[in-house]
Design a protein around this motif. Structure first.
Motif, PDB file in Angstrom:
ATOM      1  N   GLY A  64      -7.373  12.583   2.278  1.00 23.78           N
ATOM      2  CA  GLY A  64      -7.994  11.568   1.442  1.00 23.78           C
ATOM      3  C   GLY A  64      -7.225  10.263   1.496  1.00 23.78           C
ATOM      4  O   GLY A  64      -6.067  10.199   1.861  1.00 23.78           O
ATOM      5  N   ALA A  65      -7.917   9.202   1.105  1.00 25.01           N
ATOM      6  CA  ALA A  65      -7.336   7.866   1.119  1.00 25.01           C
ATOM      7  C   ALA A  65      -6.524   7.623  -0.150  1.00 25.01           C
ATOM      8  O   ALA A  65      -6.784   8.212  -1.194  1.00 25.01           O
ATOM      9  N   TRP A  66      -5.563   6.741  -0.035  1.00 21.29           N
ATOM     10  CA  TRP A  66      -4.791   6.309  -1.204  1.00 21.29           C
ATOM     11  C   TRP A  66      -5.620   5.306  -1.983  1.00 21.29           C
ATOM     12  O   TRP A  66      -6.167   4.371  -1.415  1.00 21.29           O
ATOM     13  N   GLN A  67      -5.718   5.503  -3.307  1.00 20.91           N
ATOM     14  CA  GLN A  67      -6.427   4.591  -4.203  1.00 20.91           C
ATOM     15  C   GLN A  67      -5.480   4.171  -5.317  1.00 20.91           C
ATOM     16  O   GLN A  67      -4.603   4.933  -5.704  1.00 20.91           O
ATOM     17  N   ARG A  68      -5.683   2.994  -5.844  1.00 18.91           N
ATOM     18  CA  ARG A  68      -4.856   2.557  -6.975  1.00 18.91           C
ATOM     19  C   ARG A  68      -5.068   3.482  -8.162  1.00 18.91           C
ATOM     20  O   ARG A  68      -6.154   3.993  -8.385  1.00 18.91           O
ATOM     21  N   TRP A  69      -4.000   3.683  -8.914  1.00 17.48           N
ATOM     22  CA  TRP A  69      -4.037   4.536 -10.105  1.00 17.48           C
ATOM     23  C   TRP A  69      -5.034   3.948 -11.095  1.00 17.48           C
ATOM     24  O   TRP A  69      -4.910   2.804 -11.526  1.00 17.48           O
ATOM     25  N   ARG A  70      -6.016   4.720 -11.462  1.00 19.83           N
ATOM     26  CA  ARG A  70      -7.105   4.269 -12.321  1.00 19.83           C
ATOM     27  C   ARG A  70      -6.601   3.799 -13.687  1.00 19.83           C
ATOM     28  O   ARG A  70      -7.082   2.822 -14.244  1.00 19.83           O
ATOM     29  N   SER A 102      -0.230  -1.315 -11.373  1.00 13.02           N
ATOM     30  CA  SER A 102       1.084  -0.735 -11.649  1.00 13.02           C
ATOM     31  C   SER A 102       1.952  -0.543 -10.418  1.00 13.02           C
ATOM     32  O   SER A 102       3.145  -0.304 -10.540  1.00 13.02           O
ATOM     33  N   GLY A 103       1.370  -0.597  -9.242  1.00 15.32           N
ATOM     34  CA  GLY A 103       2.139  -0.305  -8.034  1.00 15.32           C
ATOM     35  C   GLY A 103       2.024   1.149  -7.603  1.00 15.32           C
ATOM     36  O   GLY A 103       2.668   1.553  -6.642  1.00 15.32           O
ATOM     37  N   PHE A 104       1.216   1.946  -8.294  1.00 15.81           N
ATOM     38  CA  PHE A 104       1.052   3.349  -7.935  1.00 15.81           C
ATOM     39  C   PHE A 104      -0.305   3.588  -7.292  1.00 15.81           C
ATOM     40  O   PHE A 104      -1.304   3.001  -7.696  1.00 15.81           O
ATOM     41  N   GLU A 105      -0.306   4.478  -6.310  1.00 14.66           N
ATOM     42  CA  GLU A 105      -1.523   4.903  -5.626  1.00 14.66           C
ATOM     43  C   GLU A 105      -1.621   6.421  -5.708  1.00 14.66           C
ATOM     44  O   GLU A 105      -0.608   7.117  -5.702  1.00 14.66           O
ATOM     45  N   VAL A 106      -2.860   6.893  -5.766  1.00 14.24           N
ATOM     46  CA  VAL A 106      -3.135   8.318  -5.893  1.00 14.24           C
ATOM     47  C   VAL A 106      -4.024   8.736  -4.729  1.00 14.24           C
ATOM     48  O   VAL A 106      -4.910   8.001  -4.324  1.00 14.24           O
ATOM     49  N   PHE A 161       0.734  11.420  -5.457  1.00 16.76           N
ATOM     50  CA  PHE A 161       0.723   9.983  -5.726  1.00 16.76           C
ATOM     51  C   PHE A 161       1.997   9.372  -5.172  1.00 16.76           C
ATOM     52  O   PHE A 161       2.946  10.073  -4.837  1.00 16.76           O
ATOM     53  N   ARG A 162       1.989   8.038  -5.051  1.00 20.04           N
ATOM     54  CA  ARG A 162       3.164   7.347  -4.529  1.00 20.04           C
ATOM     55  C   ARG A 162       3.272   5.967  -5.156  1.00 20.04           C
ATOM     56  O   ARG A 162       2.299   5.407  -5.657  1.00 20.04           O
TER      57      ARG A 162
END
Length: 176
Positions: free
Chosen positions: A17-23, A28-32, A55-56
């Protein structure tokens, strides 16, 4: 603050799956690794939660700072890159449940165990292991600095950010 990098499917670390910004906090700088930006938490007992999705942290300026610090300490550029990739990415397993942020009950008036700081706290908990300086960055002081920088990217207010950093840094200094 550097905007998180765009979604990417080329860097799979075990989850598709693709990295998406934390909803919850898109800036915030986090991707899920979830199409909707959801981390997913399952409560497994009275105090602990299991994270469902990888997440990262994705603030390029902070990642570059960490990499440079590790190179300055003697790692090769590739070793530093690999260590930072490991440190900034949380991959859930049954062996790493979380209590979210370890905020003592008497300080919960000041800060909750969850909020904009949640993902930073989960990554930091994964970086600090039983053996001092034994985590992915091999430097608990740098791991604490990373925590503070993640809090800044997540827009945790200055005073709260420094108090939270002071608490984890005190623990690290005590352990060493």
């Amino acid at each position: 603050m550097t905007e998180p990098s765009s979604p990417d499917t080329s860097e799979s670390t075990g989850t598709d799956g693709a990295w998406q910004r934390w909803r919850v906090a898109p800036k915030s700088g986090f991707e899920v690794r979830d199409p909707h930006g959801d981390v997913g938490l399952i409560q497994i007992d009275r105090k602990r939660f299991q994270v469902e999705r990888e997440f990262r942290f994705a603030d390029d300026a902070v990642i570059a700072m960490l990499t440079d610090r590790l190179v300055t300490k003697g790692k090769t550029a590739q070793e530093a890159h690999d260590a930072v990739e490991d440190a900034r990415t949380f991959t859930p397993t049954t062996e790493n449940p979380t209590d979210l942020a370890s905020i003592p009950r008497y300080l919960r008036w000041f800060e909750s165990a969850y909020g904009a700081h949640t993902l930073a706290a989960i990554i930091h908990d994964d970086l600090i292991v039983k053996v001092p300086n034994g985590g992915p960055l091999e430097d608990d002081t740098l791991s604490d600095r990373f925590f503070r920088e993640m809090l800044k990217s997540a827009e945790v207010p200055w005073l709260k950010r420094w108090i939270m950093w002071s608490a984890v840094a005190l623990r690290s200094r005590w352990a060493v």
